[in-house]
Write a protein that holds these residues in place. Structure first.
Motif, PDB file in Angstrom:
ATOM      1  N   LEU A 150       0.813  -1.218   0.000  1.00 42.18           N
ATOM      2  CA  LEU A 150       0.000   0.000   0.000  1.00 42.18           C
ATOM      3  C   LEU A 150       0.848   1.271   0.000  1.00 42.18           C
ATOM      4  O   LEU A 150       0.322   2.360   0.187  1.00 42.18           O
ATOM      5  N   LYS A 151       2.157   1.134  -0.194  1.00 39.03           N
ATOM      6  CA  LYS A 151       3.042   2.292  -0.230  1.00 39.03           C
ATOM      7  C   LYS A 151       3.250   2.770  -1.662  1.00 39.03           C
ATOM      8  O   LYS A 151       3.192   1.989  -2.619  1.00 39.03           O
ATOM      9  N   SER A 152       3.533   4.063  -1.785  1.00 39.27           N
ATOM     10  CA  SER A 152       3.951   4.597  -3.079  1.00 39.27           C
ATOM     11  C   SER A 152       5.421   4.272  -3.295  1.00 39.27           C
ATOM     12  O   SER A 152       6.138   3.871  -2.365  1.00 39.27           O
ATOM     13  N   THR A 173       0.736   7.460   2.624  1.00 37.83           N
ATOM     14  CA  THR A 173      -0.547   7.473   1.910  1.00 37.83           C
ATOM     15  C   THR A 173      -0.880   6.038   1.516  1.00 37.83           C
ATOM     16  O   THR A 173      -0.016   5.303   1.042  1.00 37.83           O
ATOM     17  N   TRP A 174      -2.133   5.683   1.710  1.00 34.52           N
ATOM     18  CA  TRP A 174      -2.560   4.305   1.458  1.00 34.52           C
ATOM     19  C   TRP A 174      -2.940   4.173  -0.024  1.00 34.52           C
ATOM     20  O   TRP A 174      -4.001   4.609  -0.444  1.00 34.52           O
ATOM     21  N   GLU A 175      -2.039   3.565  -0.781  1.00 33.69           N
ATOM     22  CA  GLU A 175      -2.205   3.462  -2.233  1.00 33.69           C
ATOM     23  C   GLU A 175      -2.925   2.155  -2.590  1.00 33.69           C
ATOM     24  O   GLU A 175      -2.301   1.161  -2.979  1.00 33.69           O
ATOM     25  N   TRP A 176      -4.261   2.162  -2.475  1.00 36.64           N
ATOM     26  CA  TRP A 176      -5.027   0.973  -2.832  1.00 36.64           C
ATOM     27  C   TRP A 176      -5.020   0.721  -4.340  1.00 36.64           C
ATOM     28  O   TRP A 176      -5.287  -0.387  -4.805  1.00 36.64           O
ATOM     29  N   ASN A 186      -2.549   0.365  -6.106  1.00 38.37           N
ATOM     30  CA  ASN A 186      -1.460  -0.537  -6.478  1.00 38.37           C
ATOM     31  C   ASN A 186      -1.975  -1.888  -6.949  1.00 38.37           C
ATOM     32  O   ASN A 186      -1.368  -2.531  -7.819  1.00 38.37           O
ATOM     33  N   GLU A 213      -3.282  -1.522 -10.487  1.00 33.40           N
ATOM     34  CA  GLU A 213      -2.137  -1.348 -11.377  1.00 33.40           C
ATOM     35  C   GLU A 213      -1.388  -2.656 -11.575  1.00 33.40           C
ATOM     36  O   GLU A 213      -0.926  -2.969 -12.681  1.00 33.40           O
ATOM     37  N   GLY A 255       5.380  -0.809  -4.981  1.00 31.91           N
ATOM     38  CA  GLY A 255       4.025  -0.952  -4.460  1.00 31.91           C
ATOM     39  C   GLY A 255       3.210  -1.958  -5.249  1.00 31.91           C
ATOM     40  O   GLY A 255       2.670  -2.930  -4.688  1.00 31.91           O
TER      41      GLY A 255
END
Length: 295
Positions: free
Chosen positions: A52-54, A69-72, A74, A77, A260
């Motif tokens: 969940l990291k950038s 920031t929670w990068e859902w 990812n 992608e 990520g």
């Protein structure tokens, strides 16, 4: 009287020490189990949080820090840009036919070697066991040459055939062991009633060893699904990569590694297989204990 009271005090003291030893033993067991639980769960939790990291968060901050920031996104992608959906499909197309052939041929061979009586079955079982001792690395180059000359390169057939051949020795041995637990009187009674070999195999033996088939199938599924060496040898383009080869060559839009989405793809792979195991765990335990009744 003094002797009696002394003996009573001694018995009372020994009686008090036993519960203390039991409680201390339980505490140590709980501590060990807690430590094992942390060892098992913490890497999974770290992997999920990392997914969940950038990319900048992964490179600039501490490895053990929480995502800023929670990068859902990812996961989406990884599925689209990282072609994980294609890799999962290729893995399923290679694993499921191989697994079906392994279970069908291995179960039939175990039935023939353990239930049927014929000359040379012990030698045949030893030949199957010898196949377990052959390293996979020794057969890759000859198989690659054979598949190329047969025109099978550029397809998933080399994976299916190789997985089937390498999985059969262990499957035959395990199924022959499980068939030892099936009473022969059932097959003798079926023969007296007029049942042939095929009917006895499908209607009597298969239901009796279904937990064993599930156990062997799950073991072989994980072996094949997690394979990297064979898949890396026989997949020569991206459209044929399995998920393990795809993770090895995971790149983003411009060829750079996106950590990520990479960890998101790893989570899809790991947690998917973990769910399968947890769902079938009880049946696997039944199959393992069933094969241990007789040696």
């Amino acid at each position: 009287m003094p002797l009696t009271s002394t003996a009573a005090r001694g018995n009372h003291a020994s009686g008090d020490s036993r519960p203390r030893r039991r409680r201390s033993g339980r505490i140590w067991v709980k501590l060990v189990l807690g430590l094992l639980l942390v060892v098992e769960i913490y890497p999974l939790l770290w992997m999920f949080l990392t997914s969940l990291k950038s990319n900048s968060d992964y490179l600039n901050n501490s490895t053990w820090s929480l995502p800023t920031t929670w990068e859902w996104g990812n996961y989406s992608e990884a599925w689209s840009t990282g072609h994980i959906g294609l890799y999962v499909r290729n893995s399923l197309l290679a694993v499921l036919p191989s697994l079906a052939l392994i279970l069908l041929l291995g179960t039939a061979a175990g039935f023939a070697l353990q239930i049927m009586v014929w000359k040379g079955r012990s030698l045949t079982l030893l030949i199957f066991l010898a196949g377990i001792m052959v390293p996979s690395q020794m057969i890759l180059l000859p198989l690659f040459t054979v598949y190329f000359q047969a025109g099978l390169s550029g397809t998933l057939w080399p994976l299916i055939l190789t997985y089937t051949g390498t999985g059969l020795p262990l499957t035959v041995f395990m199924m022959a062991t499980y068939y030892k637990t099936v009473p022969r009187e059932l097959f003798e009674a079926a023969t007296i009633d007029g049942a042939g070999i095929l009917r006895a195999f499908w209607t009597i033996s298969i239901p009796m060893v279904r937990n064993a088939i599930l156990t062997v199938g799950l073991v072989q599924f994980f072996f094949i699904w997690n394979d990297l060496l064979i898949a890396l040898t026989f997949t020569n383009n991206q459209d044929l990569r399995t998920i393990q080869v795809g993770l090895l060559n995971f790149t983003g839009d411009f060829g750079a590694t996106q950590y990520g989405p990479l960890f998101a793809a790893i989570c899809i792979n790991v947690f998917g297989t973990l769910v399968i195991y947890l769902f079938l765990n009880q049946k696997v335990m039944k199959g393992l204990t069933g094969g241990a009744v007789k040696g």
